[in-house]
Design an enzyme around this catalytic site. Structure first.
Site, PDB file in Angstrom:
ATOM      1  N   CYS A 120      31.562  70.212  82.615  1.00 46.83           N
ATOM      2  CA  CYS A 120      31.448  68.790  82.925  1.00 46.83           C
ATOM      3  C   CYS A 120      32.712  68.077  82.426  1.00 46.83           C
ATOM      4  O   CYS A 120      33.554  68.690  81.759  1.00 46.83           O
ATOM      5  CB  CYS A 120      30.203  68.229  82.248  1.00 46.83           C
ATOM      6  SG  CYS A 120      30.359  68.124  80.450  1.00 46.83           S
ATOM      7  N   GLU A 166      30.059  74.935  75.628  1.00 45.69           N
ATOM      8  CA  GLU A 166      31.514  74.888  75.449  1.00 45.69           C
ATOM      9  C   GLU A 166      31.902  74.133  74.183  1.00 45.69           C
ATOM     10  O   GLU A 166      32.799  74.567  73.450  1.00 45.69           O
ATOM     11  CB  GLU A 166      32.184  74.195  76.650  1.00 45.69           C
ATOM     12  CG  GLU A 166      31.928  74.857  77.982  1.00 45.69           C
ATOM     13  CD  GLU A 166      30.770  74.242  78.747  1.00 45.69           C
ATOM     14  OE1 GLU A 166      30.859  74.135  79.976  1.00 45.69           O
ATOM     15  OE2 GLU A 166      29.749  73.875  78.113  1.00 45.69           O
ATOM     16  N   CYS A 172      33.239  68.454  78.551  1.00 45.05           N
ATOM     17  CA  CYS A 172      33.664  69.794  78.141  1.00 45.05           C
ATOM     18  C   CYS A 172      35.067  70.119  78.639  1.00 45.05           C
ATOM     19  O   CYS A 172      35.864  70.708  77.912  1.00 45.05           O
ATOM     20  CB  CYS A 172      32.661  70.827  78.629  1.00 45.05           C
ATOM     21  SG  CYS A 172      31.061  70.666  77.815  1.00 45.05           S
ATOM     22  N   HIS A 202      26.664  71.013  74.328  1.00 41.92           N
ATOM     23  CA  HIS A 202      26.904  71.949  75.423  1.00 41.92           C
ATOM     24  C   HIS A 202      27.495  73.230  74.831  1.00 41.92           C
ATOM     25  O   HIS A 202      28.161  73.192  73.789  1.00 41.92           O
ATOM     26  CB  HIS A 202      27.894  71.363  76.425  1.00 41.92           C
ATOM     27  CG  HIS A 202      27.367  70.202  77.204  1.00 41.92           C
ATOM     28  ND1 HIS A 202      27.895  69.833  78.411  1.00 41.92           N
ATOM     29  CD2 HIS A 202      26.363  69.323  76.958  1.00 41.92           C
ATOM     30  CE1 HIS A 202      27.256  68.788  78.888  1.00 41.92           C
ATOM     31  NE2 HIS A 202      26.311  68.448  78.007  1.00 41.92           N
TER      32      HIS A 202
END
Length: 161
Positions: free
Chosen positions: A76, A48, A79, A46
């Protein structure tokens, strides 16, 4: 947030979901990225997580205190947990994520009082633009899949000799 949106706009060019992130300290960009899950086939890739890894490597510390993370979609649980673990001071995100958001939508990990670090969170900055990028990406993806199905269906209706 504009830089995070720029990262998000780049993602579909390589087949990725348009989620972009930028980590800033003292008005200086430390790291910028968009999702790389499809390219790397890594479920943790991801934006992040990539940002946190890049920043920790660049700054030679896992403690990213006094930084602000800008991301186009509410993080999410994975993260959000990484943001807390990295000691990021502030999180600013664009679109809320009612299906997987962990910064106020479904869960609120950054504000959980039982953790030893809490993150200041601001959600909804440039929300319409962030949401629009995601909606356009998935609309295009659905249309492409629909066209492919029609082509494969029409091509398989020929005579069987």
């Amino acid at each position: 947030m504009e830089l995070a949106l720029q990262q998000a706009r780049r993602a579909p060019l390589v087949g990725e979901v348009p989620i972009g992130a930028v980590l800033v300290s003292d008005n200086h960009v430390i790291a910028a990225a968009h999702n790389y899950r499809e390219i790397s086939q890594d479920p943790t890739a991801h934006a992040e997580i990539l940002i946190i890894r890049k920043a920790a490597e660049q700054l030679k510390t896992w403690r990213l205190t006094d930084t602000t993370l800008y991301v186009t979609l509410e993080p999410c649980p994975m993260c959000a947990g990484a943001i807390v673990q990295a000691r990021i001071a502030r999180l600013v995100f664009g679109a809320w994520d009612p299906k997987a958001g962990a910064c106020g939508s479904i869960l609120d990990i950054p504000s959980e009082r039982r953790f030893n670090h809490r993150v200041q969170v601001t959600g909804g900055l440039r929300e319409e633009e962030s949401r629009g990028l995601l909606q356009e990406f998935f609309r295009t993806k659905r249309e492409t899949l629909s066209q492919q199905r029609r082509r494969s269906t029409s091509g398989s209706q020929g005579r069987a000799d």
